[in-house]
Design a protein around this motif. Structure first.
Motif, PDB file in Angstrom:
ATOM      1  N   VAL B 152       0.839  -1.209   0.000  1.00 65.47           N
ATOM      2  CA  VAL B 152       0.000   0.000   0.000  1.00 65.47           C
ATOM      3  C   VAL B 152       0.873   1.257   0.000  1.00 65.47           C
ATOM      4  O   VAL B 152       0.645   2.195  -0.765  1.00 65.47           O
ATOM      5  CB  VAL B 152      -0.958   0.009   1.209  1.00 65.47           C
ATOM      6  N   ARG B 155       2.607   1.546  -3.434  1.00 65.88           N
ATOM      7  CA  ARG B 155       1.685   1.737  -4.546  1.00 65.88           C
ATOM      8  C   ARG B 155       0.945   3.069  -4.424  1.00 65.88           C
ATOM      9  O   ARG B 155       0.930   3.876  -5.347  1.00 65.88           O
ATOM     10  CB  ARG B 155       0.697   0.564  -4.589  1.00 65.88           C
ATOM     11  N   PHE B 162       3.240  -2.036 -10.091  1.00 64.99           N
ATOM     12  CA  PHE B 162       3.231  -3.302  -9.355  1.00 64.99           C
ATOM     13  C   PHE B 162       4.507  -4.106  -9.609  1.00 64.99           C
ATOM     14  O   PHE B 162       4.919  -4.891  -8.773  1.00 64.99           O
ATOM     15  CB  PHE B 162       1.983  -4.121  -9.708  1.00 64.99           C
ATOM     16  N   LYS B 177      -0.220  -7.875  -6.280  1.00 63.19           N
ATOM     17  CA  LYS B 177      -1.615  -7.499  -6.509  1.00 63.19           C
ATOM     18  C   LYS B 177      -2.532  -8.170  -5.492  1.00 63.19           C
ATOM     19  O   LYS B 177      -3.501  -7.565  -5.009  1.00 63.19           O
ATOM     20  CB  LYS B 177      -2.043  -7.880  -7.934  1.00 63.19           C
ATOM     21  N   PHE B 180      -2.261  -6.377  -2.318  1.00 63.54           N
ATOM     22  CA  PHE B 180      -2.985  -5.114  -2.449  1.00 63.54           C
ATOM     23  C   PHE B 180      -4.479  -5.355  -2.256  1.00 63.54           C
ATOM     24  O   PHE B 180      -5.156  -4.616  -1.534  1.00 63.54           O
ATOM     25  CB  PHE B 180      -2.692  -4.526  -3.835  1.00 63.54           C
ATOM     26  N   HIS B 181      -4.966  -6.414  -2.881  1.00 60.39           N
ATOM     27  CA  HIS B 181      -6.377  -6.800  -2.767  1.00 60.39           C
ATOM     28  C   HIS B 181      -6.762  -7.018  -1.304  1.00 60.39           C
ATOM     29  O   HIS B 181      -7.744  -6.455  -0.809  1.00 60.39           O
ATOM     30  CB  HIS B 181      -6.594  -8.077  -3.593  1.00 60.39           C
ATOM     31  N   ILE B 184      -6.609  -3.642   0.787  1.00 64.65           N
ATOM     32  CA  ILE B 184      -7.723  -2.710   0.566  1.00 64.65           C
ATOM     33  C   ILE B 184      -9.018  -3.262   1.164  1.00 64.65           C
ATOM     34  O   ILE B 184      -9.798  -2.533   1.784  1.00 64.65           O
ATOM     35  CB  ILE B 184      -7.910  -2.402  -0.949  1.00 64.65           C
ATOM     36  N   LYS B 185      -9.200  -4.579   0.997  1.00 65.92           N
ATOM     37  CA  LYS B 185     -10.409  -5.190   1.578  1.00 65.92           C
ATOM     38  C   LYS B 185     -10.431  -5.026   3.092  1.00 65.92           C
ATOM     39  O   LYS B 185     -11.448  -4.728   3.701  1.00 65.92           O
ATOM     40  CB  LYS B 185     -10.443  -6.687   1.232  1.00 65.92           C
TER      41      LYS B 185
END
Ligand SMILES: [Zn+2]
Lengths: 188, 195
Positions: B152, B155, B162, B177, B180-181, B184-185
């Motif tokens: 995070v 990015r 990435f 990725k 990152f997923h 953020i979740k």
């Protein structure tokens, strides 16, 4: 729970990267098409965009710094680095030159190197140096050791660290070291 | 040495050019050229400082860590083979040092808005609410698992690709990725479904 359709797998974990504009080509198209028909992923995408917007709007914590701050930091770094040894390659350069020209300082550097890392010198020197020169260096090293000269003094005098500089990355784990040393192929 | 400290090519555009120049400077640095090294310091110290600061939370420690990172880069220039950018390599060293520093100092400082921001704030209700929300979000980022947080930070705040993030975090692009997923979740759920 919103209605999901087939094909969420492989898309849902890309929604955040997509929301961040990091996907391209086929990958981006796949996500774009999917969210047009999948209410669940569309909602997740919207939420991801909201979180990302919020993250981007966070104030820079350190705040701005003026030119004097950066100048003094650069000066400090440069001054500190001036006190420590040159890059590792310097040894190689010094070694190569010493074999050709027989320079005193360089020869001593080689000697220090031999005492510290005989294997390394063998490996590094082998391709470019003929056997007799290697023997000479090894001989010098033996001589010095037999006289009991503490090689620390040599290191100190030359300002060379007494360990492989790579060892200094003591805080990186094995994976890190691999990536720093091995993963990067010689592309320059 | 004075000249080396003057910011050069600040108006330079295009990452490729900068990276190519970094590459040339790095090549010189590997030969022991201190001026080339100084130029790399001038080019990258700001970004590294801000990145490190987010972990260590104060100027003095951030400066120490940045300095240590550059010294390591200088000493270990030979280990860098130029397949990635100098910047990602430097970040990698700096992040490791920052994480170590935080670990060794024995305390993860909680997220706080800096004095600068705090003092500039007019205590209007709206701003207070915004500041609180920002603080909460910042804290949520800081309590993410280390790799998720790193992805995070790199990015969102550093604007790295990435691919670069993956290089620094020592994982594949897909793994970056995925991190990152999950990050953020997680932030989303911790902030109560940011809407
Ligand atoms: Zn879906």
């Amino acid at each position: 729970m919103l209605k999901t359709i087939d094909g969420c797998i492989g898309v849902s974990e890309l929604l955040e990267a997509y929301a961040d504009g990091a996907l391209h080509g086929q990958e981006a198209r796949r996500v774009a098409e999917h969210v047009q028909h999948c209410a669940s992923c569309a909602a997740d995408l919207h939420a991801a965009e909201t979180v990302l917007r919020a993250l981007r709007s966070l104030p820079g914590q350190a705040g701005p710094r003026d030119k004097a701050f950066w100048n003094s930091m650069a000066a400090e770094i440069t001054a500190t680095t001036a006190k420590v040894t040159a890059p590792r390659r310097w040894y190689r350069g010094a070694m190569g030159r010493s074999f050709l020209a027989g320079g005193g300082l360089a020869a001593a550097a080689v000697l220090a190197f031999v005492l510290a890392m005989p294997q390394q010198v063998e490996r590094l020197a082998a391709p470019s140096v003929d056997g007799s020169l290697s023997e000479t260096v090894t001989g010098l090293a033996d001589e010095l050791q037999s006289e009991g000269t503490p090689h620390r003094t040599l290191f100190d005098e030359l300002g060379i660290p007494d360990s492989d500089p790579l060892d200094m990355i003591d805080d990186l784990d094995d994976n890190d070291l691999q990536a720093v040393g091995a993963e990067f192929t010689d592309g320059v | 040495m004075e000249a080396a400290l003057t910011p050069m090519h600040i108006a330079m555009t295009g990452t490729t050019t900068i990276q190519d120049d970094d590459r040339l400077l790095l090549e010189r640095m590997r030969e022991g050229d201190r001026e080339a090294f100084s130029e790399l310091v001038v080019r990258h110290q700001r970004q590294v400082f801000y990145l490190v600061w987010r972990y260590v939370k104060n100027d003095a420690d951030a400066k120490d860590v940045v300095q240590a990172a550059f010294v390591k880069a200088w000493q270990n220039a030979e280990a860098f083979r130029g397949d990635s950018s100098f910047r990602t390599w430097l970040y990698r060293i700096a992040v490791n040092l920052a994480l170590n520093h935080v670990r060794d100092s024995g305390k993860w400082k909680t997220a706080e808005l800096t004095e600068e921001h705090a003092s500039h704030e007019v205590p209007g209700m709206q701003r207070l609410v915004e500041a609180e929300a920002a603080q909460q979000l910042r804290k949520a980022v800081e309590t993410l698992p280390p790799k998720q947080r790193l992805v995070v930070e790199l990015r969102v705040h550093e604007g790295l690709s990435f691919r670069e993030v993956a290089e620094i975090a020592d994982c594949s692009e897909d793994a970056a990725k995925a991190n990152f997923h999950h990050a953020i979740k997680r932030l989303r759920s911790e902030l109560g479904n940011a809407e």
